[in-house]
Design an enzyme around this catalytic site. Structure first.
Site, PDB file in Angstrom:
ATOM      1  N   ASP A 102       0.838  -1.208   0.000  1.00  0.00           N
ATOM      2  CA  ASP A 102       0.000   0.000   0.000  1.00  0.00           C
ATOM      3  C   ASP A 102       0.866   1.249   0.000  1.00  0.00           C
ATOM      4  O   ASP A 102       2.006   1.231   0.481  1.00  0.00           O
ATOM      5  CB  ASP A 102      -0.828   0.111   1.297  1.00  0.00           C
ATOM      6  CG  ASP A 102      -1.681  -1.080   1.544  1.00  0.00           C
ATOM      7  OD1 ASP A 102      -1.998  -1.791   0.589  1.00  0.00           O
ATOM      8  OD2 ASP A 102      -2.023  -1.283   2.731  1.00  0.00           O
TER       9      ASP A 102
HETATM   10  N1  URA Z   1      -1.207  -5.824   4.179  1.00  0.00           N
HETATM   11  C1  URA Z   1      -1.626  -4.558   4.148  1.00  0.00           C
HETATM   12  O1  URA Z   1      -2.618  -4.211   4.772  1.00  0.00           O
HETATM   13  N2  URA Z   1      -0.951  -3.672   3.408  1.00  0.00           N
HETATM   14  C2  URA Z   1       0.161  -3.991   2.698  1.00  0.00           C
HETATM   15  O2  URA Z   1       0.761  -3.121   2.040  1.00  0.00           O
HETATM   16  C3  URA Z   1       0.601  -5.316   2.750  1.00  0.00           C
HETATM   17  C4  URA Z   1      -0.102  -6.220   3.505  1.00  0.00           C
END
Ligand code: URA
Length: 230
Positions: A102
């Site tokens: 993310d």
């Molecule tokens: N889980 C999440 O919530 N975000 C990420 O970037 C990776 C795993």
């Protein structure tokens, strides 16, 4: 490999521009200037502007993703790809992230121009363990450890339960979670579901790779051997 194909494959110039590059003597093969675009060469035997071809057997890199950039080629805002050398992005096949983090997650991210490697690593069948370090805005209840490990935790909107995941609490509002799959926003959703919304999230391990051992500042990368993921 033909020189014109090589120059385009490794992001130097388009096939249309090859003649100009050769005319200017920018490319040598075993020490001799290349004259013909159809000359064949091993990439390791070629110098362009006096420098060896970068990643001649494919680009495999571990990157420490900073916060705030997106793992996409075309979204608005800062992209992971804006932080990489422009020539990597002209390679053909193109360089992609192996899976995604993310925008608000930092840490270990693999990059490659090898589509088969990318697919193998992201295949749901592979279950490569990934470890995330997190902090939360509220204490994580102790029962979350058993729930996450049970293989029975259902996330909203999902049809199958999460695979067993290992949660280690390092404080009331901090810990590490090891996942063997990669669902959308999975860490955030699992922790939110037990009343502990994520405040910070960093991926610290992928399979045999540990961010700590790689000595990478955010935005830095290092070449890796893909065989370590075989
Ligand atoms: N889980 C999440 O919530 N975000 C990420 O970037 C990776 C795993």
């Amino acid at each position: 490999m033909r020189i014109d194909a090589l120059l385009s494959r490794f992001g130097y110039c388009s096939r249309r521009e090859v003649a100009q590059w050769l005319k200017r003597g920018r490319v040598t093969h075993l020490g001799e200037p290349v004259k013909a675009a159809n000359e064949k060469a091993e990439p390791e035997d070629v110098l362009v502007d006096g420098a060896p071809v970068e990643f001649p057997r494919g680009l495999y890199v571990a990157f420490n993703k900073p916060l705030g950039c997106t793992c996409s080629h075309k979204e608005a805002g800062e992209l992971v790809y804006d932080l990489l050398p422009a020539q990597w992005l002209r390679r053909n096949p193109v360089v992609n992230t192996v899976g995604r983090l993310d925008k608000d997650t930092s840490g270990l991210l693999l990059l490659t121009d090898d589509g088969a490697f990318e697919h193998a690593q992201t295949s749901p069948k592979r279950h490569v363990p990934k470890v995330y370090a997190f902090t939360t805005a509220a204490p994580v209840p102790g029962e979350a450890v058993a729930l996450f490990a049970s293989g029975e935790m259902m996330l909203q909107g999902e049809r199958t339960p999460c695979l067993p995941a290992e949660l280690v609490l390092t404080g009331a509002c901090s810990g590490r979670l090891t996942l063997h799959e990669g669902r959308y926003h999975q860490v955030r959703r699992m922790l939110a579901a037990v009343g502990a919304p994520v405040e910070t999230l960093e991926r610290i391990e992928i399979g045999p790779l540990r961010l700590q051992d790689l000595n990478l500042q955010p935005g830095e990368w290092v070449e890796i051997d893909p065989a370590m993921f075989a």
